[in-house]
Design an enzyme around this catalytic site. Structure first.
Site, PDB file in Angstrom:
ATOM      1  N   CYS A 115       4.198  -6.824  -7.761  1.00  0.00           N
ATOM      2  CA  CYS A 115       2.912  -5.946  -7.998  1.00  0.00           C
ATOM      3  C   CYS A 115       3.523  -5.339  -9.415  1.00  0.00           C
ATOM      4  O   CYS A 115       2.536  -5.048 -10.222  1.00  0.00           O
ATOM      5  CB  CYS A 115       2.664  -5.025  -7.143  1.00  0.00           C
ATOM      6  SG  CYS A 115       4.001  -3.813  -6.512  1.00  0.00           S
ATOM      7  N   LYS A 188       5.314  -1.858   6.677  1.00  0.00           N
ATOM      8  CA  LYS A 188       4.799  -1.129   5.564  1.00  0.00           C
ATOM      9  C   LYS A 188       3.149  -1.079   5.569  1.00  0.00           C
ATOM     10  O   LYS A 188       2.540  -2.112   5.733  1.00  0.00           O
ATOM     11  CB  LYS A 188       5.181  -2.000   4.464  1.00  0.00           C
ATOM     12  CG  LYS A 188       4.439  -1.440   3.018  1.00  0.00           C
ATOM     13  CD  LYS A 188       5.448  -2.287   2.066  1.00  0.00           C
ATOM     14  CE  LYS A 188       4.801  -1.632   0.559  1.00  0.00           C
ATOM     15  NZ  LYS A 188       5.428  -2.463  -0.639  1.00  0.00           N
ATOM     16  N   ARG A 198       2.908   4.227  -8.051  1.00  0.00           N
ATOM     17  CA  ARG A 198       2.255   3.229  -8.975  1.00  0.00           C
ATOM     18  C   ARG A 198       1.904   3.784 -10.231  1.00  0.00           C
ATOM     19  O   ARG A 198       1.888   2.854 -11.209  1.00  0.00           O
ATOM     20  CB  ARG A 198       0.853   2.895  -8.165  1.00  0.00           C
ATOM     21  CG  ARG A 198       1.104   2.049  -6.721  1.00  0.00           C
ATOM     22  CD  ARG A 198      -0.195   1.955  -5.984  1.00  0.00           C
ATOM     23  NE  ARG A 198       0.289   1.314  -4.721  1.00  0.00           N
ATOM     24  CZ  ARG A 198      -0.678   1.171  -3.877  1.00  0.00           C
ATOM     25  NH1 ARG A 198      -1.939   1.553  -4.092  1.00  0.00           N
ATOM     26  NH2 ARG A 198      -0.379   0.660  -2.650  1.00  0.00           N
ATOM     27  N   GLU A 226       5.288  -7.033  13.838  1.00  0.00           N
ATOM     28  CA  GLU A 226       5.701  -7.210  12.416  1.00  0.00           C
ATOM     29  C   GLU A 226       7.397  -7.299  12.491  1.00  0.00           C
ATOM     30  O   GLU A 226       7.941  -8.162  11.831  1.00  0.00           O
ATOM     31  CB  GLU A 226       5.292  -6.059  11.600  1.00  0.00           C
ATOM     32  CG  GLU A 226       3.937  -6.440  11.028  1.00  0.00           C
ATOM     33  CD  GLU A 226       3.825  -7.296  10.003  1.00  0.00           C
ATOM     34  OE1 GLU A 226       4.852  -8.144   9.542  1.00  0.00           O
ATOM     35  OE2 GLU A 226       2.794  -7.850   9.013  1.00  0.00           O
ATOM     36  N   LYS A 241       7.742   2.323   6.546  1.00  0.00           N
ATOM     37  CA  LYS A 241       7.370   2.812   5.441  1.00  0.00           C
ATOM     38  C   LYS A 241       5.775   3.118   5.300  1.00  0.00           C
ATOM     39  O   LYS A 241       5.185   2.351   5.803  1.00  0.00           O
ATOM     40  CB  LYS A 241       7.633   2.226   4.001  1.00  0.00           C
ATOM     41  CG  LYS A 241       7.097   2.629   2.721  1.00  0.00           C
ATOM     42  CD  LYS A 241       7.311   1.274   1.704  1.00  0.00           C
ATOM     43  CE  LYS A 241       6.709   1.825   0.570  1.00  0.00           C
ATOM     44  NZ  LYS A 241       6.775   0.971  -0.423  1.00  0.00           N
ATOM     45  N   SER A 267       7.188   8.205  -2.698  1.00  0.00           N
ATOM     46  CA  SER A 267       6.873   8.907  -3.777  1.00  0.00           C
ATOM     47  C   SER A 267       6.068  10.166  -3.499  1.00  0.00           C
ATOM     48  O   SER A 267       6.104  11.293  -3.875  1.00  0.00           O
ATOM     49  CB  SER A 267       6.279   8.004  -4.785  1.00  0.00           C
ATOM     50  OG  SER A 267       5.085   7.440  -4.586  1.00  0.00           O
ATOM     51  N   TYR A 306      13.688   9.630  -2.910  1.00  0.00           N
ATOM     52  CA  TYR A 306      13.981  10.315  -4.279  1.00  0.00           C
ATOM     53  C   TYR A 306      14.542  11.741  -4.004  1.00  0.00           C
ATOM     54  O   TYR A 306      15.072  12.300  -5.356  1.00  0.00           O
ATOM     55  CB  TYR A 306      12.381  10.492  -4.873  1.00  0.00           C
ATOM     56  CG  TYR A 306      11.829   9.111  -4.968  1.00  0.00           C
ATOM     57  CD1 TYR A 306      11.907   8.259  -5.918  1.00  0.00           C
ATOM     58  CD2 TYR A 306      10.819   8.870  -4.144  1.00  0.00           C
ATOM     59  CE1 TYR A 306      11.257   6.935  -6.060  1.00  0.00           C
ATOM     60  CE2 TYR A 306      10.252   7.728  -4.151  1.00  0.00           C
ATOM     61  CZ  TYR A 306      10.512   6.802  -4.998  1.00  0.00           C
ATOM     62  OH  TYR A 306       9.642   5.525  -4.823  1.00  0.00           O
TER      63      TYR A 306
HETATM   64  C1  PBG Z   1       5.931  -2.450  -4.079  1.00  0.00           C
HETATM   65  C2  PBG Z   1       6.434  -1.260  -3.594  1.00  0.00           C
HETATM   66  C3  PBG Z   1       5.700  -0.171  -3.487  1.00  0.00           C
HETATM   67  C4  PBG Z   1       6.334   0.758  -3.193  1.00  0.00           C
HETATM   68  C5  PBG Z   1       7.710   0.196  -3.066  1.00  0.00           C
HETATM   69  N1  PBG Z   1       7.607  -1.049  -3.408  1.00  0.00           N
HETATM   70  C6  PBG Z   1       4.122   0.294  -3.936  1.00  0.00           C
HETATM   71  C7  PBG Z   1       2.968  -0.610  -3.057  1.00  0.00           C
HETATM   72  O1  PBG Z   1       3.104  -1.100  -2.109  1.00  0.00           O
HETATM   73  O2  PBG Z   1       2.003  -0.215  -3.669  1.00  0.00           O
HETATM   74  C8  PBG Z   1       6.023   2.405  -2.992  1.00  0.00           C
HETATM   75  C9  PBG Z   1       7.167   3.139  -2.931  1.00  0.00           C
HETATM   76  C10 PBG Z   1       6.965   4.861  -3.273  1.00  0.00           C
HETATM   77  O3  PBG Z   1       5.728   5.037  -3.121  1.00  0.00           O
HETATM   78  O4  PBG Z   1       7.802   5.501  -3.265  1.00  0.00           O
HETATM   79  N2  PBG Z   1       5.125  -3.217  -3.242  1.00  0.00           N
END
Ligand code: PBG
Length: 325
Positions: A115, A188, A198, A226, A241, A267, A306
């Site tokens: 992505c 996830k 993002r 999964e 996650k 994040s 973080y």
């Molecule tokens: C990539 C990815 C993402 C995150 C980690 N790897 C973004 C998503 O899936 O849109 C998010 C990490 C975060 O929010 O700290 N696919």
């Protein structure tokens, strides 16, 4: 019950969960160029860094006792398939080589996804408006071998494609990297908590959402399926996650599988605490510790956060292990 709560000493003796720097992985953001340290407005205290600045930061983290960094790249150019993600001269590959050379005693973990590298912001190859699973697996294999060649100790596939762990394990084994560890984003969720990330890497999908590949937050049994699949395909560490909204998933996974579990304190979870603390609504430090402790108490062996540096800073200034209150 209160006899065992009457003073700090007895509370310390009976405390069940203790956070240490060994629990943490720090995510970092890498950009092309030199001397770049660009603050990320959605993530107070986090920066986009060029490789030279990153090397200093990672050295500092290692001095603080942090054992791993998770690298995310912002490439020079994006295209339909995300080919910059498997360019041996790409931003992550360059960073991996530099860090391997300059910083000892730090695990280098490469997020494997598309992505950040596709011009449409989806996590794979599009056919029409859909991310095509098996075409994406082909690209995944290319990225995996490129990351391993550049020096990744751990590869963390986050695209939620079916069969991605099997594809990566096979490619790594065939390519002479049997010791490269796979930490799979197994469970996830399609979460709104990724919003600030993002913005940090400019990876929001240009249309639609990720619900056709990331999991529905309403589901828990599905997470177990999964995880079982990823373990079967060769994952060494599985990840859940986001973390805070998924403490039940972490706990279930730990009891059921008993394998190393990483939780990604994402994040949005970080940004909420920072924003509330900046407004004086909560004590940011205490909320951080309570949050991280809850993630560990739920069963996480590894916390990707973080807050890693904040935690390490706090712990290094305390005479003993940091505690809440
Ligand atoms: C990539 C990815 C993402 C995150 C980690 N790897 C973004 C998503 O899936 O849109 C998010 C990490 C975060 O929010 O700290 N696919």
């Amino acid at each position: 019950m209160r006899r065992l709560r009457q003073n700090p000493e007895i509370r310390a003796l009976v405390r069940e969960t203790t956070l240490t720097v060994d629990d943490f992985i720090a995510p970092v953001f890498v950009v092309p160029g030199k001397g770049v340290k660009q603050p990320i407005s959605s993530l107070t205290g986090q920066f986009q860094m060029s490789v030279d600045v990153l090397a200093e930061e990672v050295f500092l983290l290692s001095q603080m006792g942090i054992k791993g960094v998770l690298l995310f790249g912002i490439p020079k150019a994006k295209d339909a398939v995300g080919s910059a993600s498997y360019d041996d001269e790409g931003v992550i590959q360059t960073a991996l080589r530099a860090l391997k050379r300059d910083v000892k005693g730090m695990l280098l973990i490469a997020d494997l996804c598309f992505c950040e590298y596709t011009d449409h912001g989806h996590c794979g190859v599009l056919v029409g408006d859909e991310v095509e699973n098996d075409l994406t697996l082909g690209e995944t294999a290319k990225q995996a071998i490129s990351l391993a060649r550049a020096g990744a100790d751990i590869i963390a596939p986050s695209g939620m494609m079916d069969g991605m762990v099997k594809t990566i394990r096979q490619r790594l084994d065939d390519g002479g990297f049997p010791n490269t560890i796979i930490m799979s984003y197994a469970a996830k969720y399609a979460s709104a908590f990724y919003g600030p990330f993002r913005e940090a890497v400019n990876s929001a999908p240009s249309f639609g959402d990720r619900k056709a590949y990331q999991m529905d937050p309403a589901n828990s049994d599905e997470a177990m399926r999964e995880i079982a699949l990823d373990l079967d395909e060769g994952a060494d560490i599985i990840m859940v996650k986001p973390a805070l909204p998924c403490l039940d998933i972490i706990s279930r996974a730990k009891e059921r599988f008993g394998v190393p579990i990483a939780a990604y304190n994402v994040s949005g979870e970080y940004a909420m605490v920072k924003a509330a603390a900046e407004r004086g609504l909560v004590d940011g430090e205490k909320v951080m510790l309570e949050m991280l402790q809850a993630i560990k108490r739920a069963g996480a062996d590894i916390i990707i956060s973080y807050f890693a540096k904040d935690f390490a800073t706090l712990q290094n200034t305390l005479p003993k292990t940091a505690t809440i209150n």
